[in-house]
Enzyme design. Sequence first.
Site, short mmCIF file in Angstrom:
data_model
loop_
_atom_site.label_atom_id
_atom_site.label_comp_id
_atom_site.label_asym_id
_atom_site.label_seq_id
_atom_site.Cartn_x
_atom_site.Cartn_y
_atom_site.Cartn_z
N CYS A 92 0.85 -1.18 0.00
CA CYS A 92 0.00 0.00 0.00
C CYS A 92 0.89 1.24 0.00
O CYS A 92 1.82 1.34 0.80
CB CYS A 92 -0.88 -0.05 1.24
SG CYS A 92 -1.19 1.52 1.99
N GLU A 93 0.64 2.16 -0.92
CA GLU A 93 1.53 3.32 -1.03
C GLU A 93 1.30 4.34 0.09
O GLU A 93 2.08 5.27 0.24
CB GLU A 93 1.39 3.99 -2.40
CG GLU A 93 0.10 4.75 -2.64
CD GLU A 93 0.07 5.40 -4.02
OE1 GLU A 93 0.82 4.98 -4.90
OE2 GLU A 93 -0.73 6.34 -4.20
N HIS A 94 0.22 4.17 0.83
CA HIS A 94 -0.06 5.12 1.93
C HIS A 94 0.64 4.74 3.22
O HIS A 94 0.89 5.59 4.06
CB HIS A 94 -1.57 5.21 2.16
CG HIS A 94 -2.31 5.69 0.96
ND1 HIS A 94 -3.40 5.03 0.43
CD2 HIS A 94 -2.09 6.75 0.17
CE1 HIS A 94 -3.82 5.68 -0.64
NE2 HIS A 94 -3.05 6.73 -0.83
N HIS A 95 0.89 3.42 3.40
CA HIS A 95 1.50 2.98 4.65
C HIS A 95 2.73 2.08 4.45
O HIS A 95 3.36 1.70 5.43
CB HIS A 95 0.48 2.21 5.50
CG HIS A 95 -0.73 3.02 5.85
ND1 HIS A 95 -1.90 2.99 5.11
CD2 HIS A 95 -0.95 3.91 6.84
CE1 HIS A 95 -2.78 3.81 5.63
NE2 HIS A 95 -2.24 4.39 6.69
N GLN A 116 -5.00 -0.19 -4.85
CA GLN A 116 -5.56 -1.35 -5.56
C GLN A 116 -6.30 -0.96 -6.85
O GLN A 116 -6.20 -1.65 -7.86
CB GLN A 116 -6.49 -2.12 -4.62
CG GLN A 116 -6.98 -3.43 -5.25
CD GLN A 116 -7.77 -4.29 -4.30
OE1 GLN A 116 -7.48 -4.35 -3.11
NE2 GLN A 116 -8.79 -4.97 -4.82
N HIS A 149 -5.53 -5.93 2.80
CA HIS A 149 -4.59 -4.83 3.01
C HIS A 149 -4.14 -4.89 4.47
O HIS A 149 -4.97 -4.74 5.37
CB HIS A 149 -5.26 -3.49 2.72
CG HIS A 149 -5.60 -3.29 1.27
ND1 HIS A 149 -5.12 -2.23 0.54
CD2 HIS A 149 -6.35 -4.02 0.42
CE1 HIS A 149 -5.58 -2.31 -0.71
NE2 HIS A 149 -6.33 -3.38 -0.81
N CYS A 194 -2.63 -2.75 6.10
CA CYS A 194 -2.85 -1.48 6.80
C CYS A 194 -4.28 -1.38 7.33
O CYS A 194 -4.57 -0.55 8.19
CB CYS A 194 -2.52 -0.29 5.89
SG CYS A 194 -3.49 -0.24 4.40
ZN LIG Z 1 -2.69 1.67 3.51
#
Ligand SMILES: [Zn+2]
Length: 216
Positions: free
Chosen positions: A110-113, A151, A179, A181
């Site tokens: 995941c590019e956010h976490h 995704q 995910h 995260c």
């Molecule tokens: Zn994430």
Amino acid sequence: MKNHKKADAFGDNHIGTSVETPLRSNAFDKTDDEKIEAISFHYQKIMEELGLDLTDDSLSGTPYRVAKMYVKELFSGLDPKNKPKISIFDNKYDYNKMLIESDITFNSSCEHHFLPIIGKAHIGYISSGKVIGLSKMNRIVQYFGRRPQVQERMTMQIFNELKTALQTDDVIVVVEAEHLCVSTRGVNDKSSKTTTLEFGGQFGDTQIRNDFFKMI
Ligand SMILES: [Zn+2]
């Protein structure tokens, strides 16, 4: 502080900004080895900020291991040089029904976490007269998985790549994934999964789409 709020909101809502992975113009100026060396340096700083003693034998090699894992494994799909070579063949059998490759396993991040996304992709297409090797579909999925991802974007990237390779709009892609995260932090939901799909051409027909769904 305002920027941190925006960062939290983006990550918690899993928002992406474009179909293309946002890359810097100088993304591949450095060699892999130069990147590994630079990332090792920065990762050591992160670990030290957390209070870890990097003179410990168990920890001393971690910055290098993480850097090598990022460049050579988890994020190797950022670099176009690692894109699978796809050979196109003529459809010699005149097979003109749906072809399905299901349960293609992949890992992404995941590019956010920067936490793992673990899932499966299911692909269907109707040949326009061109076919690709079956394992190429797995390789395309894995290539786009080896990036910091959202995704929805990954689904679109696989779909666009297959449309180009197969020279047809008659393509459908379903991605279902856990995910980490979502399952190991934040809302801590251990069983939810996320499903995304993209389709074009004949898969716009509900009956054809349902035939595909029945078989996956
Ligand atoms: Zn994430």
